[in-house]
Design a protein around this motif. Sequence first.
Motif, PDB file in Angstrom:
ATOM      1  N   PHE A 192      -0.864 -35.250  20.961  1.00 54.68           N
ATOM      2  CA  PHE A 192      -0.679 -36.675  21.213  1.00 54.68           C
ATOM      3  C   PHE A 192       0.314 -37.262  20.214  1.00 54.68           C
ATOM      4  CE2 PHE A 192      -4.549 -35.566  23.221  1.00 54.68           C
ATOM      5  CZ  PHE A 192      -4.569 -36.356  24.351  1.00 54.68           C
ATOM      6  N   VAL A 193       1.313 -37.914  20.722  1.00 53.72           N
ATOM      7  CA  VAL A 193       2.291 -38.490  19.807  1.00 53.72           C
ATOM      8  C   VAL A 193       2.248 -39.997  19.814  1.00 53.72           C
ATOM      9  CG1 VAL A 193       3.991 -36.678  19.708  1.00 53.72           C
ATOM     10  CG2 VAL A 193       4.017 -38.234  21.638  1.00 53.72           C
ATOM     11  N   ILE A 242       2.415 -24.195  32.544  1.00 52.41           N
ATOM     12  CA  ILE A 242       1.522 -23.834  33.642  1.00 52.41           C
ATOM     13  C   ILE A 242       0.292 -24.736  33.539  1.00 52.41           C
ATOM     14  CG2 ILE A 242       0.135 -21.947  34.583  1.00 52.41           C
ATOM     15  CD1 ILE A 242       2.061 -20.005  33.266  1.00 52.41           C
ATOM     16  N   LEU A 243      -0.168 -25.257  34.657  1.00 56.43           N
ATOM     17  CA  LEU A 243      -1.221 -26.280  34.560  1.00 56.43           C
ATOM     18  C   LEU A 243      -2.622 -25.794  34.944  1.00 56.43           C
ATOM     19  CD1 LEU A 243       0.739 -29.362  35.995  1.00 56.43           C
ATOM     20  CD2 LEU A 243       0.291 -28.810  33.607  1.00 56.43           C
ATOM     21  N   GLU A 267      -3.154 -19.491  30.321  1.00 58.17           N
ATOM     22  CA  GLU A 267      -2.893 -20.253  29.106  1.00 58.17           C
ATOM     23  C   GLU A 267      -2.071 -21.502  29.373  1.00 58.17           C
ATOM     24  OE1 GLU A 267      -1.921 -19.347  25.094  1.00 58.17           O
ATOM     25  OE2 GLU A 267      -2.601 -17.280  25.457  1.00 58.17           O
ATOM     26  N   THR A 268      -2.758 -22.601  29.464  1.00 56.17           N
ATOM     27  CA  THR A 268      -2.075 -23.885  29.552  1.00 56.17           C
ATOM     28  C   THR A 268      -1.953 -24.411  28.125  1.00 56.17           C
ATOM     29  OG1 THR A 268      -2.958 -24.371  31.733  1.00 56.17           O
ATOM     30  CG2 THR A 268      -2.310 -26.251  30.404  1.00 56.17           C
ATOM     31  N   PRO A 269      -0.751 -24.837  27.734  1.00 58.08           N
ATOM     32  CA  PRO A 269      -0.598 -25.270  26.336  1.00 58.08           C
ATOM     33  C   PRO A 269      -1.415 -26.525  26.008  1.00 58.08           C
ATOM     34  CG  PRO A 269       1.417 -25.654  27.597  1.00 58.08           C
ATOM     35  CD  PRO A 269       0.513 -24.884  28.476  1.00 58.08           C
ATOM     36  N   ASP A 306       1.976 -28.350  23.667  1.00 60.09           N
ATOM     37  CA  ASP A 306       2.274 -27.543  22.481  1.00 60.09           C
ATOM     38  C   ASP A 306       3.274 -26.441  22.849  1.00 60.09           C
ATOM     39  OD1 ASP A 306       2.058 -26.971  19.865  1.00 60.09           O
ATOM     40  OD2 ASP A 306       0.240 -25.748  20.039  1.00 60.09           O
ATOM     41  N   GLY A 307       4.296 -26.279  22.014  1.00 64.20           N
ATOM     42  CA  GLY A 307       5.298 -25.255  22.297  1.00 64.20           C
ATOM     43  C   GLY A 307       6.434 -25.785  23.158  1.00 64.20           C
ATOM     44  N   PHE A 308       6.315 -27.033  23.590  1.00 62.94           N
ATOM     45  CA  PHE A 308       7.366 -27.612  24.424  1.00 62.94           C
ATOM     46  C   PHE A 308       8.011 -28.826  23.738  1.00 62.94           C
ATOM     47  CE2 PHE A 308       5.169 -25.119  27.543  1.00 62.94           C
ATOM     48  CZ  PHE A 308       6.137 -24.761  28.466  1.00 62.94           C
TER      49      PHE A 308
END
Length: 359
Positions: free
Chosen positions: A262-263, A190-191, A256-258, A216-218
């Motif tokens: 950064f990868v 959700i954004l 709550e947007t996750p 996060d969480g995805f």
Amino acid sequence: MIRKLIIAAVLVPAVWFGTAAMHFPPIFQKMFVGYVLLGLTVFLLLDAPPLPAFTGWKALVVLIGFYAVLSAIYIGGASFLPQYDPTVEKGKIDKIVKPKMETPDARKAKLEEMVKKSEELQAKTATLLAGLEKLAPSVPEGGKPGGGAQAVSAGSGDMIARGMEVYDLHECYNCHKIGGKGSVKKRGPILDNIGNLLTQDDIKKKIFDPTYLYADGFEKEHKKGLMPDKYKELMSDEEVSALAAYLATLKNQAVETPKPVFVKSRVDHGFIVYGYVRDKAGKPIPDLPILAKPLKEGRESHEGKTNKEGYYEIFLHIHNEDSGTKIVVSAKDAKKEITATYNPEDKVTKRQAAVDLVL
Ligand code: HEC
């Protein structure tokens, strides 16, 4: 005659299985077997006792009768085969092709309409601003409340409206939700609060290169590459800027947007160690702090944490000239040393090494 029957009895299975081995479609297999049977009939007919000779008008009747029977068999037989109706086939083709043909046109029309709208709006804003300038020439430059330090430029209202349109046009709502609207299946985050978590610049980078960061969480969805990486080809710079400007205004902390993780940084500015931490039985160890330490003066250590699957990723700032640096990865009393080697000329291949630990 017996000999001919035996030959056919051998030929039929030979042809059937031979053509199957050569991957002929079944319809062809049946056809080949049909030819064998046809040959058999012809050869058997040759053995048949000769008919009495016909002469005169009788011969003519028999000949015509023979053709009539043959034609009846052919036509009757053919009508059992599937028939192709060209109008039906055309309908099917249209169904597949039409949407593809129409979409670019429809899109173009939509886009043109938008451009016109935005031009009109821009003209309106310009007149309004001019009016304002006359009324209050000394209004100090200021941001909108909540706009932070970012100066809100004259066209920003347009820009945000345009960003919303781009969001719809590129169907981000298929996977994302804003204001409770969009993806029902929760394919993506959700954004609503993304403006508090990412800068416009980072949002742009994420859209053009989904591997840039993940929500996060995805992690799983991220690894699968669920978010399409086609936008770089499909969007103009103007579109992505408007879209990012719009998303950056979404600052609803109640939703709550996750957090972004950064990868990816520029390849030549870092090295990633990643892997799994498991116990001796092979069970993943979650939430475990893990440290990666480059054994080189002036290169900082970084800490990471395993996720539910026991997976971690740590990004280290080591540069081109650091190839050959040893890195110690440790968690609790487990420790492993690796050497970070890469070709400093290669600016494309990700620099990384897998380090799994067993506790
Ligand atoms: C097919 C599904 C899909 C579509 C379409 C899609 N996304 Fe995503 N997006 C995802 C998933 C899944 C994630 C989370 C995993 C990741 O970050 O890679 C994500 C993550 C994001 C994030 C990071 C969110 C965070 O909390 O850090 C942003 C921003 C984003 N998408 C914007 C967009 C925009 C803008 C579009 C349209 C141009 C779009 N996405 C289209 C699936 C999609």
